[in-house]
Design an enzyme around this catalytic site. Structure first.
Site, PDB file in Angstrom:
ATOM      1  N   ASN A  12       0.860  -1.192   0.000  1.00  0.00           N
ATOM      2  CA  ASN A  12       0.000   0.000   0.000  1.00  0.00           C
ATOM      3  C   ASN A  12       0.891   1.235   0.000  1.00  0.00           C
ATOM      4  O   ASN A  12       1.522   1.545   1.003  1.00  0.00           O
ATOM      5  CB  ASN A  12      -0.884  -0.037   1.268  1.00  0.00           C
ATOM      6  CG  ASN A  12      -1.661   1.259   1.455  1.00  0.00           C
ATOM      7  OD1 ASN A  12      -1.854   2.028   0.515  1.00  0.00           O
ATOM      8  ND2 ASN A  12      -2.109   1.511   2.682  1.00  0.00           N
ATOM      9  N   LYS A  14       0.114   4.310  -0.218  1.00  0.00           N
ATOM     10  CA  LYS A  14      -0.495   5.506   0.403  1.00  0.00           C
ATOM     11  C   LYS A  14      -0.296   6.730  -0.512  1.00  0.00           C
ATOM     12  O   LYS A  14      -0.371   6.597  -1.731  1.00  0.00           O
ATOM     13  CB  LYS A  14       0.095   5.733   1.790  1.00  0.00           C
ATOM     14  CG  LYS A  14       0.060   4.473   2.666  1.00  0.00           C
ATOM     15  CD  LYS A  14       0.270   4.770   4.110  1.00  0.00           C
ATOM     16  CE  LYS A  14       0.477   3.473   4.870  1.00  0.00           C
ATOM     17  NZ  LYS A  14       0.322   3.619   6.296  1.00  0.00           N
ATOM     18  N   HIS A  98      -9.403   1.225   5.529  1.00  0.00           N
ATOM     19  CA  HIS A  98      -8.068   1.380   6.145  1.00  0.00           C
ATOM     20  C   HIS A  98      -8.212   2.297   7.358  1.00  0.00           C
ATOM     21  O   HIS A  98      -8.996   3.249   7.343  1.00  0.00           O
ATOM     22  CB  HIS A  98      -7.100   1.977   5.116  1.00  0.00           C
ATOM     23  CG  HIS A  98      -5.673   1.929   5.555  1.00  0.00           C
ATOM     24  ND1 HIS A  98      -5.152   2.821   6.466  1.00  0.00           N
ATOM     25  CD2 HIS A  98      -4.666   1.073   5.246  1.00  0.00           C
ATOM     26  CE1 HIS A  98      -3.872   2.519   6.679  1.00  0.00           C
ATOM     27  NE2 HIS A  98      -3.562   1.459   5.953  1.00  0.00           N
ATOM     28  N   GLU A 100      -6.473   4.649   8.385  1.00  0.00           N
ATOM     29  CA  GLU A 100      -6.247   6.076   8.111  1.00  0.00           C
ATOM     30  C   GLU A 100      -7.507   6.718   7.554  1.00  0.00           C
ATOM     31  O   GLU A 100      -7.788   7.891   7.809  1.00  0.00           O
ATOM     32  CB  GLU A 100      -5.046   6.233   7.151  1.00  0.00           C
ATOM     33  CG  GLU A 100      -3.733   5.949   7.884  1.00  0.00           C
ATOM     34  CD  GLU A 100      -2.603   5.452   7.016  1.00  0.00           C
ATOM     35  OE1 GLU A 100      -2.692   5.538   5.776  1.00  0.00           O
ATOM     36  OE2 GLU A 100      -1.601   4.965   7.594  1.00  0.00           O
ATOM     37  N   GLU A 170      -5.113  -5.003  11.051  1.00  0.00           N
ATOM     38  CA  GLU A 170      -4.091  -3.975  11.188  1.00  0.00           C
ATOM     39  C   GLU A 170      -4.298  -3.233  12.507  1.00  0.00           C
ATOM     40  O   GLU A 170      -5.118  -2.298  12.568  1.00  0.00           O
ATOM     41  CB  GLU A 170      -4.190  -2.981  10.040  1.00  0.00           C
ATOM     42  CG  GLU A 170      -3.977  -3.576   8.672  1.00  0.00           C
ATOM     43  CD  GLU A 170      -3.387  -2.560   7.720  1.00  0.00           C
ATOM     44  OE1 GLU A 170      -2.269  -2.776   7.264  1.00  0.00           O
ATOM     45  OE2 GLU A 170      -4.041  -1.541   7.472  1.00  0.00           O
ATOM     46  N   GLY A 176       2.691   2.256  10.776  1.00  0.00           N
ATOM     47  CA  GLY A 176       3.618   3.365  10.581  1.00  0.00           C
ATOM     48  C   GLY A 176       4.370   3.771  11.836  1.00  0.00           C
ATOM     49  O   GLY A 176       5.010   4.815  11.871  1.00  0.00           O
ATOM     50  N   SER A 216       3.716  -2.141  10.413  1.00  0.00           N
ATOM     51  CA  SER A 216       5.183  -2.146  10.528  1.00  0.00           C
ATOM     52  C   SER A 216       5.809  -3.488  10.162  1.00  0.00           C
ATOM     53  O   SER A 216       6.746  -3.946  10.826  1.00  0.00           O
ATOM     54  CB  SER A 216       5.607  -1.687  11.931  1.00  0.00           C
ATOM     55  OG  SER A 216       5.158  -0.366  12.161  1.00  0.00           O
TER      56      SER A 216
HETATM   57  C1  PEP Z   1      -0.604   0.105   6.029  1.00  0.00           C
HETATM   58  O1  PEP Z   1      -0.458   1.070   5.292  1.00  0.00           O
HETATM   59  O2  PEP Z   1      -1.637  -0.541   5.958  1.00  0.00           O
HETATM   60  C2  PEP Z   1       0.474  -0.239   6.952  1.00  0.00           C
HETATM   61  C3  PEP Z   1       0.370  -1.347   7.635  1.00  0.00           C
HETATM   62  O3  PEP Z   1       1.543   0.614   7.046  1.00  0.00           O
HETATM   63  P1  PEP Z   1       2.980   0.291   7.698  1.00  0.00           P
HETATM   64  O4  PEP Z   1       3.461  -1.002   7.091  1.00  0.00           O
HETATM   65  O5  PEP Z   1       3.826   1.456   7.299  1.00  0.00           O
HETATM   66  O6  PEP Z   1       2.806   0.171   9.167  1.00  0.00           O
END
Ligand code: PEP
Length: 261
Positions: A12, A14, A98, A100, A170, A176, A216
């Site tokens: 992803n 973003k 998601h 975010e 998640e 992040g 992460s």
């Molecule tokens: C994500 O964007 O869904 C995500 C898990 O980001 P990251 O791997 O940077 O934590």
């Protein structure tokens, strides 16, 4: 059905990656595909790079997805993007719910559900994200939270359509932040999600379901996470922006798959 499904890894991107950066990264990913065996790979560029990505991936097994969609198929909705438009440009997957989007753009379980239905109407496979915030984990409410999100997101989804849906656990506190859920923490939630699918759609649907972990993920933790029984792959944010981290994540998952499958 074997106990372990081949790695399913989603990058992803973003709000990153210009068209020229997209070209460079996809060139490296496509070159790495022959070393990745049966792993399934999906890339999720920003909307502005979807056209170029579709062109570059035309003869590749790497699938294309989008980061979001609106629940109406067309109309006067300035700034939104619809399922038919994503399908037309070559997307096969779309991320829905998601954290975010839930945190910054007011997504709720109800609007997530509308988007899941819209994606399926356009023959897009939704990658549906669920996960608790830190306060919920600390208060022992993780499982209740993901169960509620599961029920809300999948309201009205038929047994036939559940097979087209990818789930992603998640934990919001891990996205992040550099703080990954331990394999055990992630596995516990994945097992609950698979049980939920079994309760609602039967054991066979649960055995086939793809449930990803996100938060992460890096080359250093993907092997131990993927070894867990119910973790089928990853939704990768930051580490998917560079071939030097994304490709080793897939290789580590493949290594773990070969060991446990
Ligand atoms: C994500 O964007 O869904 C995500 C898990 O980001 P990251 O791997 O940077 O934590």
């Amino acid at each position: 059905m074997p106990e372990k499904r081949p790695p399913f890894v989603v990058g992803n991107w973003k709000m990153h990656m210009t068209v020229s950066e997209t070209r460079a990264l996809l060139d490296s990913i496509v070159k790495a595909v022959p070393d990745l065996g049966t792993a399934r790979i999906v890339v999720i560029p920003p909307f502005t790079a979807l056209g170029e990505a579709a062109r570059l991936l035309a003869n590749s097994s790497v699938a294309l997805g989008a980061q979001n969609l609106f629940w109406e198929d067309k109309g006067a909705f300035t700034g939104e993007i619809s399922g038919p438009l994503l399908r037309d440009i070559g997307c096969r997957y779309v991320v829905v719910g998601h954290s975010e989007r839930r945190q910054f753009f007011g997504e709720t379980d109800i609007t997530v559900n509308k988007r899941v239905h819209a994606a399926l109407r356009s023959a897009l496979k939704p990658i549906v994200c669920v996960g608790e915030i830190l306060e919920e984990r600390d208060a022992g409410r993780t499982m209740a939270r993901v169960r509620t999100q599961f029920d809300g997101a999948l309201e009205g989804i038929s047994p036939e359509d559940i097979r087209k849906i990818v789930l992603a656990y998640e934990p919001v506190w891990a996205i992040g932040t550099g703080r990954t859920a331990t394999p055990g923490q992630a596995e516990d939630v994945h097992a609950v999600l698979r049980e939920k699918i079994a309760e609602k759609y039967g054991k066979e649907a649960a055995a086939c379901a793809i449930i990803l972990y996100g938060g992460s993920v890096k080359p250093a933790n993907s092997f131990s996470l993927f070894r867990e029984k119910n973790i089928d792959g990853f939704l990768v944010g930051g580490a998917s922006l560079e071939a030097e981290s994304f490709i080793p994540i897939m290789k580590e998952a493949m290594k773990a798959y070969k060991e446990v499958a």
